[in-house]
Design a protein around this motif. Sequence first.
Motif, mmCIF file in Angstrom:
data_model
loop_
_atom_site.group_PDB
_atom_site.id
_atom_site.type_symbol
_atom_site.label_atom_id
_atom_site.label_comp_id
_atom_site.label_asym_id
_atom_site.label_seq_id
_atom_site.Cartn_x
_atom_site.Cartn_y
_atom_site.Cartn_z
ATOM 1 N N GLU A 94 0.867 -1.216 -0.038
ATOM 2 C CA GLU A 94 0.186 -0.023 0.197
ATOM 3 C C GLU A 94 0.921 1.261 0.043
ATOM 4 O OE1 GLU A 94 -2.629 -0.205 3.404
ATOM 5 O OE2 GLU A 94 -3.807 -1.898 2.639
ATOM 6 N N TYR A 95 2.032 1.214 0.892
ATOM 7 C CA TYR A 95 2.787 2.432 0.873
ATOM 8 C C TYR A 95 3.484 2.754 -0.285
ATOM 9 C CZ TYR A 95 7.229 4.664 2.303
ATOM 10 O OH TYR A 95 8.407 5.431 2.341
ATOM 11 N N VAL A 96 4.077 1.629 -1.064
ATOM 12 C CA VAL A 96 4.514 2.033 -2.535
ATOM 13 C C VAL A 96 3.576 2.375 -3.405
ATOM 14 C CG1 VAL A 96 5.340 0.649 -4.461
ATOM 15 C CG2 VAL A 96 6.226 -0.025 -2.081
ATOM 16 N N LEU A 97 2.085 1.739 -3.406
ATOM 17 C CA LEU A 97 1.281 2.399 -4.357
ATOM 18 C C LEU A 97 0.995 3.698 -4.251
ATOM 19 C CD1 LEU A 97 -1.218 -0.662 -4.334
ATOM 20 C CD2 LEU A 97 0.093 0.188 -6.256
ATOM 21 N N LEU A 98 0.907 4.222 -2.889
ATOM 22 C CA LEU A 98 0.503 5.638 -2.577
ATOM 23 C C LEU A 98 1.679 6.606 -2.778
ATOM 24 C CD1 LEU A 98 -1.219 5.379 1.119
ATOM 25 C CD2 LEU A 98 -2.176 5.973 -1.025
ATOM 26 N N GLY A 100 4.763 5.661 -4.773
ATOM 27 C CA GLY A 100 5.600 5.661 -6.045
ATOM 28 C C GLY A 100 6.794 5.517 -5.981
ATOM 29 N N GLY A 101 7.435 6.293 -6.845
ATOM 30 C CA GLY A 101 8.949 6.393 -6.603
ATOM 31 C C GLY A 101 9.504 6.905 -5.540
ATOM 32 N N LYS A 102 8.678 7.673 -4.684
ATOM 33 C CA LYS A 102 9.116 8.313 -3.534
ATOM 34 C C LYS A 102 8.989 7.452 -2.512
ATOM 35 C CE LYS A 102 7.707 12.689 -5.054
ATOM 36 N NZ LYS A 102 6.792 14.040 -4.635
ATOM 37 N N ALA A 103 8.499 6.200 -2.643
ATOM 38 C CA ALA A 103 8.550 5.003 -1.284
ATOM 39 C C ALA A 103 9.888 4.525 -1.011
ATOM 40 C CB ALA A 103 7.706 3.979 -1.888
ATOM 41 N N GLY A 104 10.628 5.100 0.106
ATOM 42 C CA GLY A 104 11.876 4.541 0.337
ATOM 43 C C GLY A 104 11.988 3.326 0.880
ATOM 44 N N TYR A 105 12.962 2.644 0.859
ATOM 45 C CA TYR A 105 13.537 1.279 1.220
ATOM 46 C C TYR A 105 13.238 1.202 2.718
ATOM 47 C CZ TYR A 105 16.280 -2.745 2.720
ATOM 48 O OH TYR A 105 16.725 -3.755 3.319
ATOM 49 N N ARG A 108 9.586 1.175 3.444
ATOM 50 C CA ARG A 108 8.716 -0.451 3.150
ATOM 51 C C ARG A 108 9.176 -1.535 4.135
ATOM 52 N NH1 ARG A 108 11.262 1.018 -1.832
ATOM 53 N NH2 ARG A 108 12.675 -0.734 -1.510
ATOM 54 N N GLU A 109 10.345 -1.377 4.368
ATOM 55 C CA GLU A 109 11.019 -2.584 5.328
ATOM 56 C C GLU A 109 10.433 -2.121 6.879
ATOM 57 O OE1 GLU A 109 12.856 -5.382 4.718
ATOM 58 O OE2 GLU A 109 12.307 -4.548 2.659
ATOM 59 N N PHE A 110 10.235 -1.062 7.183
ATOM 60 C CA PHE A 110 9.840 -0.837 8.594
ATOM 61 C C PHE A 110 8.427 -1.423 8.540
ATOM 62 C CE2 PHE A 110 6.538 1.894 10.994
ATOM 63 C CZ PHE A 110 7.245 1.591 12.323
ATOM 64 N N ARG A 111 7.337 -1.221 7.475
ATOM 65 C CA ARG A 111 6.077 -1.657 7.430
ATOM 66 C C ARG A 111 6.026 -2.850 7.321
ATOM 67 N NH1 ARG A 111 6.255 3.416 5.602
ATOM 68 N NH2 ARG A 111 4.775 4.820 6.071
ATOM 69 N N ALA A 112 6.994 -3.752 6.695
ATOM 70 C CA ALA A 112 7.080 -5.305 6.619
ATOM 71 C C ALA A 112 7.196 -5.539 8.039
ATOM 72 C CB ALA A 112 8.066 -5.387 5.447
ATOM 73 N N MET A 113 8.053 -5.325 8.794
ATOM 74 C CA MET A 113 8.738 -5.682 9.953
ATOM 75 C C MET A 113 7.651 -5.465 10.849
ATOM 76 S SD MET A 113 10.085 -4.294 13.369
ATOM 77 C CE MET A 113 10.105 -2.910 13.067
ATOM 78 N N VAL A 114 6.947 -4.288 10.966
ATOM 79 C CA VAL A 114 5.587 -4.015 11.904
ATOM 80 C C VAL A 114 4.543 -5.234 11.391
ATOM 81 C CG1 VAL A 114 3.737 -2.447 12.129
ATOM 82 C CG2 VAL A 114 5.957 -1.762 12.181
#
Length: 166
Positions: A94-98, A100-105, A108-114
Amino acid sequence: AGHEVLVLCRSRRDLAEYEFVEGVPFWTCYAPHGGALSVVRMARAYSKMCREAVAGHRWDAIVNHHPLPLWVVGKSLPVRIPVVSIFHSPWPAEYVLLHGGKAGYLGREFRAMVEREALERSDRIVTLSHYMREEAERRYAGARSRVDVAPGGVDVDRFGYAADPV
């Protein structure tokens, strides 16, 4: 069905901080959107609200719709409270979709860990489709034995549509 229900959610324009909607109490907290600092503020707001809701009250179950509040308070919840998480879609995706190219690594990793830790705290995980079940199992292998599909539905009499779309 005779159960006491309390809805904890982010502030909404249409709700006061504590308000009843169709007999169900809604308790809202201000949790701003945008940026890394907002995640910290949101976590603090959820943590305070959830701890107060759990303190001195015996709940039969917690039904969670977003990984962040559960991650914030999950380890401090009494083990005796079963947790069911509704996996609507992967938060990192969802973060990447919202963004796009401004979605930082790191975002993404923080959201995956949470999300992974929140799902690990969950006794059961419910998805609305087989596709989302497969997505949850692919992303979070530890969730495999706890995922169920409960297909979404709607009361067409209550939420019907007009024959003329105009």
